[in-house]
Design an enzyme around this catalytic site. Structure first.
Site, PDB file in Angstrom:
ATOM      1  N   ASP A 137      -8.927   4.037  -0.897  1.00 38.09           N
ATOM      2  CA  ASP A 137      -8.204   2.901  -0.335  1.00 38.09           C
ATOM      3  C   ASP A 137      -7.883   3.193   1.129  1.00 38.09           C
ATOM      4  OD1 ASP A 137      -6.942   0.467  -0.181  1.00 38.09           O
ATOM      5  OD2 ASP A 137      -5.084   1.159  -1.116  1.00 38.09           O
ATOM      6  N   HIS A 144      -0.226  -4.371   9.016  1.00 38.69           N
ATOM      7  CA  HIS A 144       0.368  -3.790   7.815  1.00 38.69           C
ATOM      8  C   HIS A 144       0.838  -2.360   8.066  1.00 38.69           C
ATOM      9  CE1 HIS A 144       0.996  -2.617   3.653  1.00 38.69           C
ATOM     10  NE2 HIS A 144       0.191  -1.586   3.860  1.00 38.69           N
ATOM     11  N   ARG A 153       9.467   4.895   8.147  1.00 40.51           N
ATOM     12  CA  ARG A 153       9.796   5.944   9.122  1.00 40.51           C
ATOM     13  C   ARG A 153      10.712   5.466  10.235  1.00 40.51           C
ATOM     14  NH1 ARG A 153       4.578   7.029   7.998  1.00 40.51           N
ATOM     15  NH2 ARG A 153       3.947   5.572   9.623  1.00 40.51           N
ATOM     16  N   GLU A 210      -0.691  -5.213  -3.209  1.00 36.61           N
ATOM     17  CA  GLU A 210      -1.289  -5.352  -1.887  1.00 36.61           C
ATOM     18  C   GLU A 210      -2.547  -6.184  -1.998  1.00 36.61           C
ATOM     19  OE1 GLU A 210      -0.401  -1.655   0.635  1.00 36.61           O
ATOM     20  OE2 GLU A 210      -0.896  -0.831  -1.069  1.00 36.61           O
ATOM     21  N   GLU A 212      -6.024  -7.153  -0.979  1.00 36.31           N
ATOM     22  CA  GLU A 212      -7.083  -6.380  -0.323  1.00 36.31           C
ATOM     23  C   GLU A 212      -8.458  -6.920  -0.701  1.00 36.31           C
ATOM     24  OE1 GLU A 212      -6.723  -2.123  -0.327  1.00 36.31           O
ATOM     25  OE2 GLU A 212      -4.552  -2.189  -0.723  1.00 36.31           O
ATOM     26  N   ASP A 244      -3.968  -4.036  -5.193  1.00 33.14           N
ATOM     27  CA  ASP A 244      -3.549  -2.628  -5.239  1.00 33.14           C
ATOM     28  C   ASP A 244      -2.072  -2.587  -5.636  1.00 33.14           C
ATOM     29  OD1 ASP A 244      -3.125   0.049  -4.879  1.00 33.14           O
ATOM     30  OD2 ASP A 244      -3.098  -0.056  -2.689  1.00 33.14           O
ATOM     31  N   ARG A 248       6.692   1.155  -4.899  1.00 31.33           N
ATOM     32  CA  ARG A 248       7.176   1.596  -3.578  1.00 31.33           C
ATOM     33  C   ARG A 248       8.186   2.721  -3.656  1.00 31.33           C
ATOM     34  NH1 ARG A 248       3.097  -0.063  -0.655  1.00 31.33           N
ATOM     35  NH2 ARG A 248       2.842  -2.322  -0.654  1.00 31.33           N
ATOM     36  N   GLN A 251       6.290   5.860  -4.465  1.00 34.97           N
ATOM     37  CA  GLN A 251       5.502   6.179  -3.274  1.00 34.97           C
ATOM     38  C   GLN A 251       6.371   6.808  -2.179  1.00 34.97           C
ATOM     39  OE1 GLN A 251       3.802   2.670  -1.480  1.00 34.97           O
ATOM     40  NE2 GLN A 251       2.688   3.786   0.092  1.00 34.97           N
ATOM     41  N   LYS A 264       0.526   4.809  -6.774  1.00 35.62           N
ATOM     42  CA  LYS A 264      -0.641   3.949  -6.573  1.00 35.62           C
ATOM     43  C   LYS A 264      -1.645   3.970  -7.720  1.00 35.62           C
ATOM     44  CE  LYS A 264      -0.228   2.461  -2.244  1.00 35.62           C
ATOM     45  NZ  LYS A 264      -0.454   1.060  -1.859  1.00 35.62           N
ATOM     46  N   THR A 268      -5.288  -0.603 -10.555  1.00 31.34           N
ATOM     47  CA  THR A 268      -5.842  -1.380  -9.439  1.00 31.34           C
ATOM     48  C   THR A 268      -6.756  -2.426 -10.060  1.00 31.34           C
ATOM     49  OG1 THR A 268      -5.823   0.577  -8.021  1.00 31.34           O
ATOM     50  CG2 THR A 268      -7.212  -1.263  -7.312  1.00 31.34           C
ATOM     51  N   THR A 361      -4.113  -3.201   2.660  1.00 31.80           N
ATOM     52  CA  THR A 361      -3.418  -4.489   2.691  1.00 31.80           C
ATOM     53  C   THR A 361      -3.814  -5.292   3.921  1.00 31.80           C
ATOM     54  OG1 THR A 361      -1.557  -3.319   1.762  1.00 31.80           O
ATOM     55  CG2 THR A 361      -1.133  -5.535   2.560  1.00 31.80           C
ATOM     56  N   GLU A 375       6.486  -6.323   2.585  1.00 30.54           N
ATOM     57  CA  GLU A 375       6.522  -6.922   3.920  1.00 30.54           C
ATOM     58  C   GLU A 375       7.141  -8.331   3.863  1.00 30.54           C
ATOM     59  OE1 GLU A 375       2.239  -5.747   4.180  1.00 30.54           O
ATOM     60  OE2 GLU A 375       2.667  -5.934   6.324  1.00 30.54           O
TER      61      GLU A 375
HETATM   62 MN    MN Z   1      -3.618  -0.344  -0.655  1.00 33.62          MN
END
Ligand code: MN
Length: 432
Positions: A137, A144, A153, A210, A212, A244, A248, A251, A264, A268, A361, A375
């Site tokens: 991926d 994104h 971050r 996500e 994709e 996907d 979160r 993750q 993740k 999928t 994404t 998002e």
């Molecule tokens: Mn992804």
């Protein structure tokens, strides 16, 4: 091979099967999949035309498709078909296109064969179309990556310094790729509660997905060989829609220093239909300008952007139908799939038939064009307001997601059908 527009892409072509102009599967598309009927026949390769599946085994039986071995078509997966190479994929699509044209009598006027070979899509079950060899991926949408960087971050370094120099990716699990319509359990794992320094075991409270597009490798490369960016398109059979699913909270606690793992790789989903790259050649556009200029092995003509409209919709258990929550376009993606494949193989990593690599994404610049819930709800701070009064930051049990993608032509579209998946309650057997 040439990537010019082919005779099979001609917008003027018409099939003897009526296809509405907003239907995903006109004669200009002809996506490949694996289907099964409930009459006891084995799974096999089919091509979508309008509301029908065209059974390639039936065509082969009738002597209308040339191949050395009918078992290439009478097969649980498309991988053996891929192995016959791009000239064969192209010849098969060309033959199918000719047989479906309104002026070709071979199938149109053969009642017995038509009844055997054309099956309503309502009467078939679509299966995972290829055996997924490896799954990677990417993270190729700048919008994104910047949004996630801001949330994970902060404002100091949302986009890490390597991002504009190479297509960043992580290796996922081929074993957890499922076909559209396969529901899945909410994952459990380690999460770090707010204001805590030690993790707890929990079902994910921040389950997301996500939006994709995935690329399917049909031509392998040898270990030690790098795929030239200019030849990368010859390795790609086609494209799928890809969801996907992402936890979160899992993750966030696990991803440093080695990247995504259990947040993740629980599930999928991909669309059952693979749209051949050949069918999308008329929809190539320039991608975003790449600044700074990438290293030479990543330099290619800037015409591998694809003008694919994308949408994502949500349905809660209280809703009767899906409600759109995002609309974006694949052309915004910064790194194109030729660069992704060249980068993935540049150290000698072999590409295998059936490898799946996903775009990452796909988000645009505006809030309504974001391709993930984290998002759209900005980290859970601004819930999505649904028309029935419900709100969502992340997915709750029973919620379903539906994704669509299509390239819009003049009076026709080349689409992917629907990709759906629904969240089932967690199997939380370690909870205390
Ligand atoms: Mn992804």
């Amino acid at each position: 091979m040439t990537h010019e527009i082919l005779p099979e892409n001609d917008p003027q072509l018409k099939s003897f099967i009526a296809v509405a102009k907003d239907h995903d599967f006109p004669i200009q598309n002809l996506p490949f999949g694996i289907f099964q009927t409930n009459n006891g026949q084995a799974s096999r390769i089919g091509v979508a035309i309008g509301d029908y599946v065209l059974d390639l085994v039936a065509l082969c039986d009738a002597g209308l498709l040339t191949t050395a071995d009918i078992n290439v078509f009478n097969n649980r997966y498309l991988n053996d078909f891929f192995a016959l190479g791009k000239p064969f994929w192209r010849a098969t699509r060309q033959t199918v296109s000719e047989l479906l044209r309104d002026d070709c009598v071979a199938l149109r006027d053969n009642d017995e064969l038509r009844q055997r070979a054309l099956i309503s899509q309502r009467d078939v079950q679509m299966l995972l179309p290829f055996k997924v060899a490896g799954y990677t991926d990417f993270y190729s949408s700048k919008e994104h990556a910047t949004n996630l960087g801001l949330m994970f971050r902060g404002e100091d370094n949302p986009l890490l310094p390597n991002w504009t120099h190479m297509p960043i990716a992580y290796d996922g699990r081929a074993s957890s790729v499922v076909v559209s319509g396969t529901d899945f359990k909410r994952p459990c794992g380690q999460v770090l509660p707010a204001d805590s320094e030690t993790p707890i075991y929990s079902a994910s409270q921040r389950l997301d997905t996500e939006l994709e597009v995935g690329f399917v490798v049909g031509t392998e490369s040898k270990q030690g060989d790098a795929i030239n960016v200019k030849e990368a398109a010859d390795h790609v059979f086609g494209l799928v829609l890809l969801s996907d699913w992402s936890a979160r909270d899992i993750q966030k606690w696990e991803y440093q220093p080695l990247g995504p793992f259990l947040g993740k790789n629980f599930c999928t989903s991909i669309s059952p239909w693979i749209v051949m790259l050949d069918a999308l050649l008329p929809f190539r556009v320039a991608g975003p300008k790449q600044e700074p200029s990438p290293l030479k092995y990543l330099q290619c003509t800037n015409d591998w952007g694809l003008n694919l409209e994308l949408s994502m919709s949500l349905k809660t258990p209280d809703m009767q139908s899906y409600e759109q929550i995002s609309a974006t376009n694949f052309r915004h993606v910064y790194w194109n799939f030729c660069q992704q494949l060249a980068h993935h193989s540049m150290n000698g990593c072999p590409m295998q038939i059936g490898d799946l690599f996903a775009s990452g994404t796909i988000s645009g610049a505006e809030p309504g064009t974001y391709g993930s819930l984290i998002e759209l709800s900005w980290g859970g701070q601004t819930p999505l307001k649904l028309s029935n009064g419900e709100q969502r930051c992340f997915l709750q049990d029973g919620d379903g997601i539906q994704m669509r993608a299509w390239a819009q032509g003049q009076d026709y579209r080349v689409g992917f059908g629907k990709l759906t998946g629904t969240v089932l309650p967690a199997n939380n057997k370690y909870e205390v």
